[in-house]
Design a protein around this motif. Sequence first.
Motif, PDB file in Angstrom:
ATOM      1  N   SER A  88      -6.696 -39.229  -9.398  1.00  0.00           N
ATOM      2  CA  SER A  88      -5.276 -39.551  -9.440  1.00  0.00           C
ATOM      3  C   SER A  88      -4.516 -38.640 -10.405  1.00  0.00           C
ATOM      4  O   SER A  88      -3.431 -38.158 -10.090  1.00  0.00           O
ATOM      5  CB  SER A  88      -5.130 -41.030  -9.828  1.00  0.00           C
ATOM      6  OG  SER A  88      -3.799 -41.363 -10.043  1.00  0.00           O
ATOM      7  N   ASP A  91      -4.256 -35.111  -9.099  1.00  0.00           N
ATOM      8  CA  ASP A  91      -3.261 -35.013  -8.038  1.00  0.00           C
ATOM      9  C   ASP A  91      -1.895 -34.660  -8.636  1.00  0.00           C
ATOM     10  O   ASP A  91      -1.060 -34.039  -7.983  1.00  0.00           O
ATOM     11  CB  ASP A  91      -3.192 -36.352  -7.288  1.00  0.00           C
ATOM     12  CG  ASP A  91      -2.455 -36.220  -5.977  1.00  0.00           C
ATOM     13  OD1 ASP A  91      -2.621 -35.183  -5.311  1.00  0.00           O
ATOM     14  OD2 ASP A  91      -1.701 -37.151  -5.620  1.00  0.00           O
ATOM     15  N   ARG A  92      -1.666 -35.080  -9.902  1.00  0.00           N
ATOM     16  CA  ARG A  92      -0.415 -34.766 -10.589  1.00  0.00           C
ATOM     17  C   ARG A  92      -0.485 -33.443 -11.333  1.00  0.00           C
ATOM     18  O   ARG A  92       0.470 -33.039 -11.980  1.00  0.00           O
ATOM     19  CB  ARG A  92      -0.100 -35.872 -11.606  1.00  0.00           C
ATOM     20  CG  ARG A  92       0.337 -37.155 -10.953  1.00  0.00           C
ATOM     21  CD  ARG A  92      -0.042 -38.341 -11.823  1.00  0.00           C
ATOM     22  NE  ARG A  92      -0.105 -39.547 -11.022  1.00  0.00           N
ATOM     23  CZ  ARG A  92       0.878 -40.423 -10.948  1.00  0.00           C
ATOM     24  NH1 ARG A  92       1.975 -40.266 -11.625  1.00  0.00           N
ATOM     25  NH2 ARG A  92       0.769 -41.490 -10.174  1.00  0.00           N
ATOM     26  N   THR A 117       0.053 -42.564 -15.490  1.00  0.00           N
ATOM     27  CA  THR A 117       0.386 -42.841 -14.094  1.00  0.00           C
ATOM     28  C   THR A 117       1.443 -43.933 -13.964  1.00  0.00           C
ATOM     29  O   THR A 117       2.266 -43.883 -13.058  1.00  0.00           O
ATOM     30  CB  THR A 117      -0.859 -43.261 -13.286  1.00  0.00           C
ATOM     31  OG1 THR A 117      -1.493 -44.354 -13.960  1.00  0.00           O
ATOM     32  CG2 THR A 117      -1.828 -42.107 -13.153  1.00  0.00           C
ATOM     33  N   GLY A 125       7.277 -37.434 -11.322  1.00  0.00           N
ATOM     34  CA  GLY A 125       6.011 -37.006 -10.752  1.00  0.00           C
ATOM     35  C   GLY A 125       5.555 -35.624 -11.190  1.00  0.00           C
ATOM     36  O   GLY A 125       4.465 -35.192 -10.848  1.00  0.00           O
ATOM     37  N   TYR A 187       2.635 -53.056  -4.492  1.00  0.00           N
ATOM     38  CA  TYR A 187       1.902 -52.746  -5.725  1.00  0.00           C
ATOM     39  C   TYR A 187       1.268 -54.013  -6.298  1.00  0.00           C
ATOM     40  O   TYR A 187       0.131 -54.010  -6.759  1.00  0.00           O
ATOM     41  CB  TYR A 187       2.818 -52.118  -6.775  1.00  0.00           C
ATOM     42  CG  TYR A 187       3.457 -50.808  -6.380  1.00  0.00           C
ATOM     43  CD1 TYR A 187       2.973 -50.079  -5.297  1.00  0.00           C
ATOM     44  CD2 TYR A 187       4.539 -50.302  -7.083  1.00  0.00           C
ATOM     45  CE1 TYR A 187       3.563 -48.891  -4.933  1.00  0.00           C
ATOM     46  CE2 TYR A 187       5.139 -49.104  -6.727  1.00  0.00           C
ATOM     47  CZ  TYR A 187       4.645 -48.406  -5.652  1.00  0.00           C
ATOM     48  OH  TYR A 187       5.225 -47.219  -5.292  1.00  0.00           O
ATOM     49  N   ASP A 229       6.274 -41.460   2.583  1.00  0.00           N
ATOM     50  CA  ASP A 229       6.546 -40.510   1.498  1.00  0.00           C
ATOM     51  C   ASP A 229       7.477 -41.147   0.475  1.00  0.00           C
ATOM     52  O   ASP A 229       8.348 -41.924   0.804  1.00  0.00           O
ATOM     53  CB  ASP A 229       7.171 -39.223   2.044  1.00  0.00           C
ATOM     54  CG  ASP A 229       8.260 -39.505   3.051  1.00  0.00           C
ATOM     55  OD1 ASP A 229       9.006 -40.485   2.872  1.00  0.00           O
ATOM     56  OD2 ASP A 229       8.355 -38.747   4.035  1.00  0.00           O
TER      57      ASP A 229
ATOM     58  N   GLN B  35      -3.552 -39.530   0.794  1.00  0.00           N
ATOM     59  CA  GLN B  35      -2.482 -39.479  -0.209  1.00  0.00           C
ATOM     60  C   GLN B  35      -1.991 -40.880  -0.553  1.00  0.00           C
ATOM     61  O   GLN B  35      -1.710 -41.191  -1.713  1.00  0.00           O
ATOM     62  CB  GLN B  35      -1.318 -38.631   0.303  1.00  0.00           C
ATOM     63  CG  GLN B  35      -1.659 -37.150   0.377  1.00  0.00           C
ATOM     64  CD  GLN B  35      -0.586 -36.342   1.062  1.00  0.00           C
ATOM     65  OE1 GLN B  35       0.564 -36.755   1.152  1.00  0.00           O
ATOM     66  NE2 GLN B  35      -0.954 -35.175   1.572  1.00  0.00           N
ATOM     67  N   LYS B  36      -1.916 -41.741   0.471  1.00  0.00           N
ATOM     68  CA  LYS B  36      -1.481 -43.120   0.219  1.00  0.00           C
ATOM     69  C   LYS B  36      -2.523 -43.856  -0.612  1.00  0.00           C
ATOM     70  O   LYS B  36      -2.192 -44.635  -1.505  1.00  0.00           O
ATOM     71  CB  LYS B  36      -1.237 -43.856   1.543  1.00  0.00           C
ATOM     72  CG  LYS B  36       0.030 -43.424   2.242  1.00  0.00           C
ATOM     73  CD  LYS B  36       0.410 -44.456   3.276  1.00  0.00           C
ATOM     74  CE  LYS B  36       0.556 -43.815   4.624  1.00  0.00           C
ATOM     75  NZ  LYS B  36       0.749 -44.810   5.687  1.00  0.00           N
ATOM     76  N   ARG B  39      -2.139 -42.716  -4.169  1.00  0.00           N
ATOM     77  CA  ARG B  39      -0.969 -43.278  -4.847  1.00  0.00           C
ATOM     78  C   ARG B  39      -1.177 -44.758  -5.181  1.00  0.00           C
ATOM     79  O   ARG B  39      -0.512 -45.301  -6.066  1.00  0.00           O
ATOM     80  CB  ARG B  39       0.284 -43.108  -3.970  1.00  0.00           C
ATOM     81  CG  ARG B  39       0.843 -41.700  -3.964  1.00  0.00           C
ATOM     82  CD  ARG B  39       2.362 -41.716  -3.761  1.00  0.00           C
ATOM     83  NE  ARG B  39       2.771 -42.608  -2.684  1.00  0.00           N
ATOM     84  CZ  ARG B  39       2.851 -42.239  -1.403  1.00  0.00           C
ATOM     85  NH1 ARG B  39       2.549 -41.014  -1.056  1.00  0.00           N
ATOM     86  NH2 ARG B  39       3.223 -43.108  -0.485  1.00  0.00           N
ATOM     87  N   SER B  40      -2.107 -45.412  -4.476  1.00  0.00           N
ATOM     88  CA  SER B  40      -2.380 -46.821  -4.758  1.00  0.00           C
ATOM     89  C   SER B  40      -3.370 -47.013  -5.889  1.00  0.00           C
ATOM     90  O   SER B  40      -3.468 -48.099  -6.448  1.00  0.00           O
ATOM     91  CB  SER B  40      -2.949 -47.500  -3.502  1.00  0.00           C
ATOM     92  OG  SER B  40      -2.163 -47.197  -2.390  1.00  0.00           O
TER      93      SER B  40
END
Lengths: 230, 100
Positions: A88, A91-92, A117, A125, A187, A229, B35-36, B39-40
Amino acid sequence: MKGKLVFLQGARAGLPIALGYFPIAIAFGVLAGQAQFSWQEATLMSLLVFAGASQFVGVSMLLSGAGGLQIIAATFFINLRHLIMSLSVNDRMRDFRPLQKATLSFFITDETFGLLTLGEDKWSGKTPPGYMAGLMLTAYLGWVSGSAVGGLGAEFIPPQVTTAMTVGLYGLFIGLLVPPARKTRSYALIALASMLINWILSLVMAGGWALVLAAMLAAGMGIYLMEEDQ
Amino acid sequence: MRNLAIILGMAGVTYLPRLLPALFMGRVNFPPWFQKWLRSVPYAVLGALIFPGVLLVDRDQPWLGLAGGLTAVGLSFLNLPLTLVMAGSITAVFLLQLLV
């Protein structure tokens, strides 16, 4: 923005983690001392490993007579969870230089990951490397310096304080998770499912595995729940 | 000497999972579903970190960690800054330990 300023902003953001780490690291240093680690060795472990839970388990196992290979294997399984966190975070960091990625990845902990995050995102982001470095190094300093203090034999911190400070790190996780979970229902669903799955799995397997599996499965819900997105 | 070997071994196996994504995630483009999933991950990981771990803060008294956690939830609902949420849960648990 000037690089130095960005670094200092990151350092300020990391301060709550450092303050939370410090007393717990003292407790680690004291325990390491009981396991026949010199204060230099206790500090070196914090410098090179920088993963609190596994360090506590490592010296506790040593105290109960476990062998080195057993300890290293246990450490590997406890810290496997950093793999999904690093996915994660990396990815950033797609636009960072390879050396920056490799270096910053070393400093991924539950807490630095959480703050990077889910903390206040003023970079939309695109968190700059300097900010990450400031945040992570502050947390690192708190952990390493506390270990040295504890290793030098400081036993002035009563166990009640250590217990209370441990709750503080859970307060950090909760304080990070609640605001986005209140705003976006998916979430909240993902987080609650992850808690439930982790709870059930931790009854039947070692905690490290349960956490990794629960997080992977619950994040899988996101494939159906998340917007395309954003 | 043995301590040093243990420290180096622990350091190696801890850095490995942290480093792996940095090595292979360079410019690969992931499919939308992955990607989803990515992001989770933060919400799922934070959830799993919180529960049931918070009950183990004091293994003999699980309600203590629960009380600290619920305090943090309450303070977060008041939109307080992170440091105050942390300080509040620490204070609550510290006081409860003194009282009980």
